[in-house]
Design an enzyme around this catalytic site. Structure first.
Site, PDB file in Angstrom:
ATOM      1  N   LEU A 124       0.858  -1.195   0.000  1.00  0.00           N
ATOM      2  CA  LEU A 124       0.000   0.000   0.000  1.00  0.00           C
ATOM      3  C   LEU A 124       0.885   1.232   0.000  1.00  0.00           C
ATOM      4  CD1 LEU A 124      -2.711  -0.750   2.713  1.00  0.00           C
ATOM      5  CD2 LEU A 124      -3.068  -0.508   0.259  1.00  0.00           C
ATOM      6  N   LYS A 125       0.828   1.993  -1.083  1.00  0.00           N
ATOM      7  CA  LYS A 125       1.573   3.252  -1.073  1.00  0.00           C
ATOM      8  C   LYS A 125       0.584   4.322  -0.630  1.00  0.00           C
ATOM      9  CE  LYS A 125       5.226   5.030  -3.789  1.00  0.00           C
ATOM     10  NZ  LYS A 125       6.253   5.077  -2.776  1.00  0.00           N
ATOM     11  N   SER A 126       0.365   4.337   0.682  1.00  0.00           N
ATOM     12  CA  SER A 126      -0.657   5.231   1.220  1.00  0.00           C
ATOM     13  C   SER A 126      -0.025   6.532   1.696  1.00  0.00           C
ATOM     14  CB  SER A 126      -1.380   4.566   2.390  1.00  0.00           C
ATOM     15  OG  SER A 126      -0.611   4.704   3.564  1.00  0.00           O
TER      16      SER A 126
END
Ligand code: PXG
Length: 290
Positions: free
Chosen positions: A149-151
């Site tokens: 997850l590139k949050s």
């Protein structure tokens, strides 16, 4: 500088988002860091796929297809007349109330694209290699915040960066929750031992630069392995390097006070770096700078 903000190009001073945006309130959103080289956006499709996977898990619908999003990236480069650039693509949840429930976000997601000149690490790092350390902050457990997850919530990595900086280092190795080597705060880790290239698999972001390096290594008939790496293996590697969109490929010559190999950037590392430089000249989505 013009910023893409929800379908319009606005001046930097006017590129503003509400303080009720849940990206600001909670880090609720997704992002990508992309690079263009001489008018070629490097592996744009892979970046868009990863962004849309993060948004799928977060249940964020940007209201744009991947094609439209890609076109918006290219249009932003064009309007800014940038050929060699760092591109930051951000999709935040949008405006809501002060509770964290995304169902109460009445606003649509905010889509922002910033393109800027790329700022590089000092040339010395590439010539002499970096010294880095392992920090006490471990990576989030994959079943809590998955590394894929590139949050907008990067606190795990920021805490690690702070620790490294306090110890006088520019980059930190983060271990996973089992104590194996995970990744650095914004880069993937590779080691080379007896001609074999290894990188951790589960506990790190599938970096687009890392994928490109693995492809290159396979083409160069270098044996590759994705699996667990211990700190002992890291200390006793012949070569070590980091990969990331911003850093590209950067040699590591010391980890936790232990010299890696002969303490200088290794031969295979340098071959892969020059292979990567050639790749960035051909592998990308083309645009015509206006
Ligand atoms: N691991 C993590 C945790 C990352 O954030 C990478 C690996 C490398 O992935 P790519 O796809 O870029 O090869 C990243 C991405 C920075 C910065 O300022 C770096 C990233 C993201 C945001 C900021 O150094 N790297």
């Amino acid at each position: 500088m013009k910023i893409y903000l929800n379908g319009k190009f606005v001046n930097k001073e006017d590129a503003k988002i509400s303080v009720f945006d849940h990206g600001f309130l909670y880090g609720d959103g997704a992002f990508e860091g992309i690079r263009s080289y001489n008018g070629l956006v490097f592996r744009l499709k892979a970046h868009l796929d990863r962004l849309y996977e993060t948004m799928h898990t977060l249940l964020i619908d940007p209201g744009l297809t991947k094609k439209q999003m890609g076109d918006a990236v290219i249009a932003t480069l064009q309007i800014n007349k940038l050929k060699d650039a760092y591109i930051r693509l951000i999709v935040s949840r949008g405006d809501g109330d002060l509770g964290l429930d995304p169902r109460k976000c009445f606003g649509r997601p905010n889509v922002v694209i910033i393109t800027d000149k790329i700022s590089l690490y000092p040339a010395e790092f590439y010539q002499k290699g970096m010294a880095i350390i392992t920090v006490a902050t471990i990576k989030n457990h994959p079943n809590a915040l998955n590394p894929q997850l590139k949050s907008l919530n990067y606190l795990n990595n920021i805490l690690a960066k702070i620790e490294a900086a306090h110890c006088g280092y520019d980059e930190a190795i983060m271990l996973d929750s089992q104590g194996y080597v995970g990744e650095c705060t914004g880069d993937n880790v590779f080691i080379i031992k007896n001609g074999r290239l290894s990188t951790p698999h589960v506990a790190s972001l599938k970096g687009i630069t890392a994928e490109a390096i693995l492809d290159l290594a396979k083409k160069m008939k270098v044996e590759t392995r994705e699996g667990y790496i211990t700190r002992h293996e890291l200390y006793n590697a012949d070569e070590c390097f980091l990969t990331g969109t911003a850093a590209e490929l950067i040699p590591v010559v010391k980890v936790d006070g232990r010299s890696i190999g002969d303490g200088r950037p290794g031969a295979l590392t340098q071959r892969l770096l020059s292979g990567f430089k050639s790749l960035t000249k051909i592998d990308g989505v083309k645009y015509r700078a206006v």
